[in-house]
Design a protein around this motif. Structure first.
Motif, PDB file in Angstrom:
ATOM      1  N   PRO A 138       0.594  -1.403   0.474  1.00 46.13           N
ATOM      2  CA  PRO A 138      -0.165   0.482  -0.060  1.00 46.13           C
ATOM      3  C   PRO A 138       0.387   0.790   0.108  1.00 46.13           C
ATOM      4  O   PRO A 138       0.399   2.161  -0.635  1.00 46.13           O
ATOM      5  N   TRP A 139       1.695   1.544   0.777  1.00 38.50           N
ATOM      6  CA  TRP A 139       2.292   2.750   1.098  1.00 38.50           C
ATOM      7  C   TRP A 139       3.718   2.949  -0.374  1.00 38.50           C
ATOM      8  O   TRP A 139       3.201   4.319  -1.195  1.00 38.50           O
ATOM      9  N   GLN A 140       4.143   2.193  -0.844  1.00 37.38           N
ATOM     10  CA  GLN A 140       4.534   2.198  -2.208  1.00 37.38           C
ATOM     11  C   GLN A 140       3.505   3.067  -2.946  1.00 37.38           C
ATOM     12  O   GLN A 140       3.738   3.398  -4.494  1.00 37.38           O
ATOM     13  N   SER A 141       2.526   2.687  -2.815  1.00 35.23           N
ATOM     14  CA  SER A 141       1.473   2.268  -4.595  1.00 35.23           C
ATOM     15  C   SER A 141       0.829   3.569  -4.351  1.00 35.23           C
ATOM     16  O   SER A 141       1.220   4.565  -5.805  1.00 35.23           O
ATOM     17  N   PHE A 142       0.946   4.009  -3.063  1.00 29.61           N
ATOM     18  CA  PHE A 142       0.138   5.614  -2.835  1.00 29.61           C
ATOM     19  C   PHE A 142       1.349   6.697  -3.138  1.00 29.61           C
ATOM     20  O   PHE A 142       0.744   7.432  -4.108  1.00 29.61           O
ATOM     21  N   LEU A 143       2.477   6.315  -2.970  1.00 33.22           N
ATOM     22  CA  LEU A 143       3.919   7.017  -3.410  1.00 33.22           C
ATOM     23  C   LEU A 143       3.428   7.169  -4.990  1.00 33.22           C
ATOM     24  O   LEU A 143       3.891   8.657  -5.684  1.00 33.22           O
ATOM     25  N   ASP A 144       3.902   6.192  -5.514  1.00 31.29           N
ATOM     26  CA  ASP A 144       4.025   5.803  -6.630  1.00 31.29           C
ATOM     27  C   ASP A 144       2.316   6.679  -7.505  1.00 31.29           C
ATOM     28  O   ASP A 144       2.426   7.112  -8.475  1.00 31.29           O
ATOM     29  N   GLY A 145       1.501   6.550  -7.079  1.00 35.52           N
ATOM     30  CA  GLY A 145       0.238   8.287  -7.456  1.00 35.52           C
ATOM     31  C   GLY A 145       0.729   8.508  -7.402  1.00 35.52           C
ATOM     32  O   GLY A 145       0.481   9.750  -8.531  1.00 35.52           O
ATOM     33  N   ILE A 146       0.875   9.709  -5.737  1.00 34.51           N
ATOM     34  CA  ILE A 146       1.223  10.746  -5.917  1.00 34.51           C
ATOM     35  C   ILE A 146       2.401  11.052  -7.459  1.00 34.51           C
ATOM     36  O   ILE A 146       2.436  12.277  -8.123  1.00 34.51           O
ATOM     37  N   GLY A 147       3.703   9.870  -6.863  1.00 34.62           N
ATOM     38  CA  GLY A 147       4.241  11.047  -8.598  1.00 34.62           C
ATOM     39  C   GLY A 147       3.521  10.721  -9.670  1.00 34.62           C
ATOM     40  O   GLY A 147       3.898  11.771 -10.908  1.00 34.62           O
ATOM     41  N   ASN A 148       2.833  10.136  -9.927  1.00 39.45           N
ATOM     42  CA  ASN A 148       2.137   9.963 -11.814  1.00 39.45           C
ATOM     43  C   ASN A 148       1.475  10.866 -12.338  1.00 39.45           C
ATOM     44  O   ASN A 148       1.319  11.577 -12.780  1.00 39.45           O
ATOM     45  N   GLY A 149       0.653  11.564 -10.260  1.00 32.50           N
ATOM     46  CA  GLY A 149       0.106  12.277 -10.917  1.00 32.50           C
ATOM     47  C   GLY A 149       0.269  13.772 -11.011  1.00 32.50           C
ATOM     48  O   GLY A 149       0.139  14.575 -11.812  1.00 32.50           O
ATOM     49  N   LEU A 150       1.267  13.758 -10.019  1.00 34.89           N
ATOM     50  CA  LEU A 150       2.583  14.707 -10.529  1.00 34.89           C
ATOM     51  C   LEU A 150       2.950  15.060 -11.840  1.00 34.89           C
ATOM     52  O   LEU A 150       3.225  15.854 -12.277  1.00 34.89           O
ATOM     53  N   GLY A 151       3.778  13.627 -12.530  1.00 29.61           N
ATOM     54  CA  GLY A 151       4.588  14.003 -13.357  1.00 29.61           C
ATOM     55  C   GLY A 151       2.702  14.129 -14.381  1.00 29.61           C
ATOM     56  O   GLY A 151       3.561  14.762 -15.589  1.00 29.61           O
ATOM     57  N   TYR A 152       1.944  13.634 -14.572  1.00 30.14           N
ATOM     58  CA  TYR A 152       1.257  14.016 -15.652  1.00 30.14           C
ATOM     59  C   TYR A 152       0.677  15.346 -15.478  1.00 30.14           C
ATOM     60  O   TYR A 152       0.812  16.077 -16.472  1.00 30.14           O
ATOM     61  N   GLY A 153       0.895  15.973 -13.931  1.00 30.26           N
ATOM     62  CA  GLY A 153       0.717  17.577 -14.108  1.00 30.26           C
ATOM     63  C   GLY A 153       1.671  18.627 -14.968  1.00 30.26           C
ATOM     64  O   GLY A 153       0.754  19.512 -15.244  1.00 30.26           O
ATOM     65  N   VAL A 154       2.529  18.389 -14.785  1.00 26.21           N
ATOM     66  CA  VAL A 154       3.941  18.529 -15.032  1.00 26.21           C
ATOM     67  C   VAL A 154       3.566  19.504 -16.579  1.00 26.21           C
ATOM     68  O   VAL A 154       3.689  20.343 -16.992  1.00 26.21           O
ATOM     69  N   ILE A 155       3.277  17.756 -16.936  1.00 23.41           N
ATOM     70  CA  ILE A 155       3.290  18.144 -18.011  1.00 23.41           C
ATOM     71  C   ILE A 155       2.194  18.946 -19.380  1.00 23.41           C
ATOM     72  O   ILE A 155       2.169  19.892 -19.483  1.00 23.41           O
ATOM     73  N   LEU A 156       0.997  18.671 -18.581  1.00 20.99           N
ATOM     74  CA  LEU A 156      -0.457  19.060 -18.797  1.00 20.99           C
ATOM     75  C   LEU A 156      -0.268  21.045 -18.315  1.00 20.99           C
ATOM     76  O   LEU A 156      -0.618  21.502 -19.587  1.00 20.99           O
ATOM     77  N   ILE A 157       0.463  21.388 -17.614  1.00 20.88           N
ATOM     78  CA  ILE A 157       0.813  22.410 -16.886  1.00 20.88           C
ATOM     79  C   ILE A 157       1.584  23.542 -18.128  1.00 20.88           C
ATOM     80  O   ILE A 157       1.316  24.685 -18.676  1.00 20.88           O
TER      81      ILE A 157
END
Lengths: 235, 204
Positions: A138-157
């Motif tokens: 769970p903890w690793q998955s949560f971090l992975d989720g945050i990281g991927n969301g941020l990576g997506y956000g950077v490109i979007l912005i």
């Protein structure tokens, strides 16, 4: 004293592996430019900056918590019905986002209502569930989720910054701090009192079309791979 | 029959889901490295679209709309029911492909389950509602939309196979140039937007 220091350190015990999970998706393993996930919404939302920022935050929330939930449930889900279970979790979280926006920021909700629904069909969410959360803690998955969301956000912005600036001549339009940067000859009357450089630029209508997002994305990939040579040759 | 052909041609060419509406981009870009894999995914999409659009039409018409069997306006359940139908169909396709052709199953990888969240599939069901198709038209729309998606992915896969031998800067190779080519193909397809295929069939 030393005890306090140690307890402070232990508050966020990040091993090297966990840091990698959080920061790798920003560049080396970016969900959009390397894993090719979430392109549709990147085309639909990025014609303006404000929807992209809200979308980035919402997607980060949904990916992180759906990763956490599915990772907790991963040993109890039969393989044959896993997609339906995943979709139920995603739809539940998207509904939370939708209702929160509706309650606390109604104008933004009205502007974004369709795009928020689109998070359900954003392949980043289900892609990360399939590729990571079904097989990790769970903890690793949560971090992975945050990281991927941020990576997506950077490109979007990045994309929406370019598209709004050159397509409409404004930045952050729709918010109180709307900026008319270089301006447009057709959409606005020329107001040189607020910005003397405003008004000389003729809007490029290509930038408003979805095709422009594809071109900019191609150029971003070109730039990223020329700076980061180990990505050359992937897909 | 005329209507059937009309809707089929329109949804496959004039209103192509990928190149005119830019739906279903993720799997379109990621699985288009070779024509063979692209063909497998394209056929899966034709199958899923051809089945889910009519099923969703039946659900919408007989269960959710106000004049349906339940006599209530349940259209707010549309998203969840449509997605559930799509997810179960994709799961079915996945099991069939895994049994019939393990090689194709492995090369499609994660993008087979991701057909569920392929915007083209849900998008087609929602277009079917907003354009008020009847049952036979929605069958034609499902098949035609799938066929258009199939053609688009085959086209880009063939172009990308040729591009392997051309002189492109190394960082732009692969994904980067695929994005730019899709943009160009989309701009070309915008030229078809105004054509009404009814003219060809009515003979005027």
């Amino acid at each position: 004293m030393s005890e306090i220091k140690e307890s402070k350190k232990a508050l966020f015990p990040m091993t090297k592996k966990e840091r990698k999970l959080l920061f790798d998706p920003l560049n080396d393993n970016n969900p959009v430019t390397v894993q090719v996930l979430g392109i549709c919404s990147a085309l639909a939302v990025t014609s303006m900056l404000l929807p992209s920022i809200v979308m980035a935050i919402a997607v980060t929330f949904v990916v992180a918590f759906s990763n956490l939930a599915i990772s907790l449930l991963r040993n109890y889900i039969p393989k044959q019905v896993r997609m339906i279970v995943q979709l139920v979790v995603i739809a539940f979280l998207v509904t939370i986002v939708e209702l929160t926006l509706k309650a606390y920021s109604y104008p933004v909700y009205k502007q974004l209502s369709v795009f928020i629904g689109l998070i359900i069909t954003n392949c980043i969410v289900m892609g990360r569930l399939e590729a990571f959360a079904m097989a990790n803690k769970p903890w690793q998955s949560f971090l992975d989720g945050i990281g991927n969301g941020l990576g997506y956000g950077v490109i979007l912005i990045i994309i929406s910054f370019i598209r709004e600036l050159f397509g409409r001549g404004t930045l952050l339009s729709g918010t109180p701090i709307e900026m008319k940067i270089i301006g447009a000859s057709s959409d606005f009357w020329i107001d040189t009192t607020t910005n003397p450089y405003f008004g000389w630029y003729v809007n490029n209508n290509l930038m408003v079309l979805p095709a422009a997002a594809l071109f900019i994305m191609g150029l971003i990939i070109w730039y990223q791979r020329s700076k980061n040579e180990k990505l050359i040759g992937i897909s | 029959m005329e209507d059937f052909l009309n809707v089929f041609i329109k949804s496959a060419f004039v209103e192509n889901l990928v190149l005119s509406y830019f739906l279903g981009m993720c799997s379109y870009l990621a699985v288009s490295k070779s024509v063979k894999t692209a063909m497998g995914l394209g056929l899966a999409v034709i199958f899923v679209l051809g089945i889910t659009v009519p099923i969703n039409w039946l659900i919408n018409h007989y269960l959710l709309s106000e004049g349906g069997l339940l006599g209530m306006d349940l259209t707010f359940l549309r998203f969840i029911l449509f997605i559930a139908v799509i997810a179960s169909m994709v799961q079915l396709v996945e099991m069939v492909i895994e049994k019939m052709s393990p090689a194709l199953y492995n090369s499609l990888g994660i993008f087979l389950p991701l057909i569920t969240v392929n915007c083209a599939i849900l998008g087609a069901s929602l277009f079917m509602i907003s354009r008020e198709y009847n049952f036979s038209e929605s069958v034609a729309f499902g098949l035609g939309g799938g066929f258009g998606w199939f053609l688009a992915i085959i086209a880009i896969a063939a172009i990308r196979e040729k591009l392997k031998y051309s002189n492109i800067p190394a960082p732009l190779r692969g994904l980067g140039i695929a994005f730019i080519i899709t943009g160009l193909m989309g701009m070309a397809f915008m030229g078809l937007m105004g054509i009404d295929p009814a003219i060809f069939f009515s003979g005027k």
